[in-house]
Design an enzyme around this catalytic site. Structure first.
Site, mmCIF file in Angstrom:
data_model
loop_
_atom_site.group_PDB
_atom_site.id
_atom_site.type_symbol
_atom_site.label_atom_id
_atom_site.label_comp_id
_atom_site.label_asym_id
_atom_site.label_seq_id
_atom_site.Cartn_x
_atom_site.Cartn_y
_atom_site.Cartn_z
ATOM 1 C CD GLN A 138 0.973 3.032 -10.871
ATOM 2 O OE1 GLN A 138 1.289 3.740 -9.906
ATOM 3 N NE2 GLN A 138 0.426 3.537 -11.952
ATOM 4 C CG ASP A 167 -7.868 -4.735 -11.941
ATOM 5 O OD1 ASP A 167 -8.159 -3.524 -11.951
ATOM 6 O OD2 ASP A 167 -7.195 -5.263 -12.856
ATOM 7 C CG HIS A 226 1.694 -0.847 -6.343
ATOM 8 N ND1 HIS A 226 1.169 0.325 -6.812
ATOM 9 C CD2 HIS A 226 3.015 -0.601 -6.110
ATOM 10 C CE1 HIS A 226 2.127 1.263 -6.833
ATOM 11 N NE2 HIS A 226 3.255 0.717 -6.427
ATOM 12 C CB CYS A 278 -1.213 -18.574 8.734
ATOM 13 S SG CYS A 278 0.104 -19.642 8.108
HETATM 14 C C1 BV8 Z 1 7.807 2.695 -0.598
HETATM 15 C C2 BV8 Z 1 -1.745 -1.300 -3.723
HETATM 16 C C3 BV8 Z 1 9.719 2.495 0.748
HETATM 17 C C4 BV8 Z 1 -2.654 -1.285 -2.521
HETATM 18 C C5 BV8 Z 1 -0.800 0.952 -3.834
HETATM 19 C C6 BV8 Z 1 5.587 10.693 2.201
HETATM 20 C C7 BV8 Z 1 4.975 10.036 3.267
HETATM 21 C C8 BV8 Z 1 4.764 8.644 3.251
HETATM 22 C C9 BV8 Z 1 5.185 7.889 2.159
HETATM 23 C C10 BV8 Z 1 5.784 8.567 1.117
HETATM 24 C C11 BV8 Z 1 5.984 9.937 1.116
HETATM 25 N N1 BV8 Z 1 6.592 10.289 -0.039
HETATM 26 C C12 BV8 Z 1 6.765 9.180 -0.798
HETATM 27 C C13 BV8 Z 1 6.307 8.137 -0.070
HETATM 28 C C14 BV8 Z 1 6.332 6.762 -0.504
HETATM 29 C C15 BV8 Z 1 4.940 6.331 -0.967
HETATM 30 C C16 BV8 Z 1 4.332 7.348 -1.913
HETATM 31 O O1 BV8 Z 1 4.739 7.455 -3.062
HETATM 32 N N2 BV8 Z 1 3.344 8.111 -1.408
HETATM 33 C C17 BV8 Z 1 2.702 9.132 -2.223
HETATM 34 C C18 BV8 Z 1 1.198 9.165 -1.904
HETATM 35 C C19 BV8 Z 1 3.367 10.458 -1.936
HETATM 36 N N3 BV8 Z 1 5.195 5.095 -1.664
HETATM 37 C C20 BV8 Z 1 5.233 3.967 -0.946
HETATM 38 O O2 BV8 Z 1 4.968 3.881 0.232
HETATM 39 C C21 BV8 Z 1 5.680 2.738 -1.732
HETATM 40 N N4 BV8 Z 1 6.693 2.063 -0.966
HETATM 41 O O3 BV8 Z 1 8.108 3.807 -0.929
HETATM 42 O O4 BV8 Z 1 8.545 1.915 0.244
HETATM 43 C C22 BV8 Z 1 10.506 1.367 1.287
HETATM 44 C C23 BV8 Z 1 11.674 0.993 0.639
HETATM 45 C C24 BV8 Z 1 12.422 -0.036 1.164
HETATM 46 C C25 BV8 Z 1 11.986 -0.711 2.315
HETATM 47 C C26 BV8 Z 1 10.782 -0.352 2.923
HETATM 48 C C27 BV8 Z 1 10.028 0.699 2.427
HETATM 49 C C28 BV8 Z 1 4.535 1.742 -1.907
HETATM 50 C C29 BV8 Z 1 3.425 2.373 -2.685
HETATM 51 C C30 BV8 Z 1 2.402 1.318 -3.053
HETATM 52 C C31 BV8 Z 1 1.082 1.597 -2.365
HETATM 53 N N5 BV8 Z 1 0.059 0.659 -2.882
HETATM 54 N N6 BV8 Z 1 -1.673 0.044 -4.306
HETATM 55 C C32 BV8 Z 1 -4.083 -1.083 -2.908
HETATM 56 O O5 BV8 Z 1 -4.418 -1.102 -4.118
HETATM 57 O O6 BV8 Z 1 -4.890 -0.945 -1.966
HETATM 58 S S1 BV8 Z 1 -0.771 2.498 -4.524
HETATM 59 C C33 BV8 Z 1 -2.195 2.790 -5.434
HETATM 60 O O7 BV8 Z 1 -2.305 4.196 -5.616
HETATM 61 C C34 BV8 Z 1 -2.157 2.278 -6.847
HETATM 62 O O8 BV8 Z 1 -1.564 1.016 -6.909
HETATM 63 C C35 BV8 Z 1 -1.374 3.312 -7.606
HETATM 64 O O9 BV8 Z 1 -0.009 3.040 -7.617
HETATM 65 C C36 BV8 Z 1 -1.527 4.544 -6.768
HETATM 66 C C37 BV8 Z 1 -2.199 5.643 -7.512
HETATM 67 O O10 BV8 Z 1 -3.308 5.077 -8.028
HETATM 68 P P1 BV8 Z 1 -3.586 5.184 -9.626
HETATM 69 O O11 BV8 Z 1 -3.494 3.826 -10.189
HETATM 70 O O12 BV8 Z 1 -2.753 6.232 -10.273
HETATM 71 O O13 BV8 Z 1 -5.047 5.637 -9.524
HETATM 72 P P2 BV8 Z 1 -5.541 7.064 -9.098
HETATM 73 O O14 BV8 Z 1 -6.890 6.865 -8.548
HETATM 74 O O15 BV8 Z 1 -4.505 7.777 -8.304
HETATM 75 O O16 BV8 Z 1 -5.611 7.814 -10.498
HETATM 76 C C38 BV8 Z 1 -6.462 7.301 -11.490
HETATM 77 C C39 BV8 Z 1 -6.081 8.027 -12.756
HETATM 78 O O17 BV8 Z 1 -6.886 7.506 -13.807
HETATM 79 C C40 BV8 Z 1 -6.367 9.531 -12.690
HETATM 80 O O18 BV8 Z 1 -5.264 10.234 -13.247
HETATM 81 C C41 BV8 Z 1 -7.597 9.699 -13.590
HETATM 82 O O19 BV8 Z 1 -7.589 10.929 -14.295
HETATM 83 C C42 BV8 Z 1 -7.412 8.559 -14.557
HETATM 84 N N7 BV8 Z 1 -8.648 8.065 -15.167
HETATM 85 C C43 BV8 Z 1 -9.916 8.074 -14.651
HETATM 86 N N8 BV8 Z 1 -10.763 7.509 -15.555
HETATM 87 C C44 BV8 Z 1 -10.012 7.135 -16.634
HETATM 88 C C45 BV8 Z 1 -8.670 7.487 -16.389
HETATM 89 N N9 BV8 Z 1 -7.684 7.251 -17.270
HETATM 90 C C46 BV8 Z 1 -8.034 6.656 -18.445
HETATM 91 N N10 BV8 Z 1 -9.299 6.287 -18.752
HETATM 92 C C47 BV8 Z 1 -10.312 6.519 -17.872
HETATM 93 N N11 BV8 Z 1 -11.567 6.162 -18.190
HETATM 94 ZN ZN ZN Z 2 1.858 -18.246 8.805
#
Ligand code: BV8
Ligand code: ZN
Length: 252
Positions: free
Chosen positions: A102, A105, A120, A153
């Site tokens: 996901q 980087d 993503h 662009c």
């Molecule tokens: C879609 C790229 C439909 C950008 C990312 C209600 C309202 C609005 C939307 C929604 C909703 N319900 C569901 C949705 C859909 C939404 C969604 O799921 N929302 C969630 C918040 C509820 N999803 C979407 O919008 C997706 N698209 O549904 O489209 C559609 C279909 C057809 C046609 C049109 C539309 C798109 C989602 C993609 C968003 N982009 N990233 C950017 O990077 O800026 S998401 C981004 O956050 C990440 O990529 C990742 O996926 C997500 C969560 O991040 P994590 O990687 O899990 O990181 P996080 O910080 O959360 O957690 C870190 C973890 O690491 C923790 O657990 C921690 O304990 C652990 N950790 C810490 N240190 C360590 C460790 N683990 C190991 N070792 C360590 N040392």
């Molecule tokens: Zn263009």
């Protein structure tokens, strides 16, 4: 820990088809803030989920482009950590291997991984926000850039956007299909460093479990994946993945 590590290592050692599925946590020990922490310094007053949207970009392209250029600059200053390297090695040992991330980087690639499925997108593939023409990367800004007006662009003049998938945007279908297929056929899926909250990516480990594969989770914190995981390895991935690699190889 060593008994759960042994159990996980046995699963990995006997698996033919292995998938590793990663989130921001695998890059944390390289110094890349996780998605929820990705707002340090200038960005503190913003919510990532609000900034990572097409609406935010339409409303203030310079703010959003500046945030992504800061994150790209940061990614260029850090190095893959032992967790990235062990992930590459674990997959190299498997008969059939897939790396799904996901993360936006390039640390998996810099740790030798190939064919990485970026569900993503990536910080390194900017494109035109209107005609989708791929754009060249400009030299990354230094320090805290703040707002940066996105370049136009060179074909249609519209602003260049980051090559990432924003909230509300569909994931690249080919990548997602390939990821679901790999997860469905996996004997073992190792989920590393993800909060498991964002869909449809969060479905990937659930697919493996539903199809009878074993899910191993590596995370210092509990996540919604805990009940789905066959083994929960509680701890930082830069420590746990190298230990899992060592234990899963036949002792010489
Ligand atoms: C879609 C790229 C439909 C950008 C990312 C209600 C309202 C609005 C939307 C929604 C909703 N319900 C569901 C949705 C859909 C939404 C969604 O799921 N929302 C969630 C918040 C509820 N999803 C979407 O919008 C997706 N698209 O549904 O489209 C559609 C279909 C057809 C046609 C049109 C539309 C798109 C989602 C993609 C968003 N982009 N990233 C950017 O990077 O800026 S998401 C981004 O956050 C990440 O990529 C990742 O996926 C997500 C969560 O991040 P994590 O990687 O899990 O990181 P996080 O910080 O959360 O957690 C870190 C973890 O690491 C923790 O657990 C921690 O304990 C652990 N950790 C810490 N240190 C360590 C460790 N683990 C190991 N070792 C360590 N040392
Ligand atoms: Zn263009």
């Amino acid at each position: 820990m060593d008994e759960t590590l042994r159990e996980a290592a046995d699963l990995v050692a006997t698996a033919e088809r292995v998938v590793i599925f990663t989130g921001a946590g695998i890059s944390a020990e390289s110094g890349v803030p996780t998605f929820r922490e990705a707002l340090t310094g200038l960005w503190e007053r913003f919510d990532a989920a609000k900034l990572a949207t097409p609406e935010a970009f339409d409303e203030d392209p310079a703010l959003v482009w500046g945030w992504y250029e800061w994150r790209r600059a940061l990614a260029l200053t850090v190095a893959p950590n032992p967790g990235h390297i062990a992930a590459t090695e674990i997959l190299a040992d498997a008969g059939h291997a897939t790396l799904i991330t996901q993360n936006v980087d390039d640390l998996h690639e810099r740790a030798g991984a190939t064919g990485v499925l970026h569900l993503h997108g990536s910080l390194f593939t900017p494109r035109c926000s209107a005609c989708a023409r791929p754009a060249a990367l400009s030299p990354a800004p230094d320090g805290e850039p703040g707002r940066i007006t996105p370049p136009p662009c060179d074909r249609c003049g519209a602003p260049i956007r980051p090559g990432v998938v924003w909230f509300g945007e569909a994931l690249p279908t080919d990548g997602l299909e390939e990821a679901v297929e790999a997860a469905a056929n996996a004997d073992v899926l190792i989920s590393v460093g993800t909060s498991g909250l964002v869909y449809p990516a969060a479905e990937i480990p659930q697919v493996t479990a539903r199809m009878g594969g074993a899910v191993i989770q590596v995370n210092p914190e509990p996540t919604p994946l805990d009940p789905v995981a066959r083994v929960n390895l509680r701890g930082p991935s830069a420590e746990i993945l190298p230990a899992l690699l060592r234990q899963s190889r036949p002792s010489t």
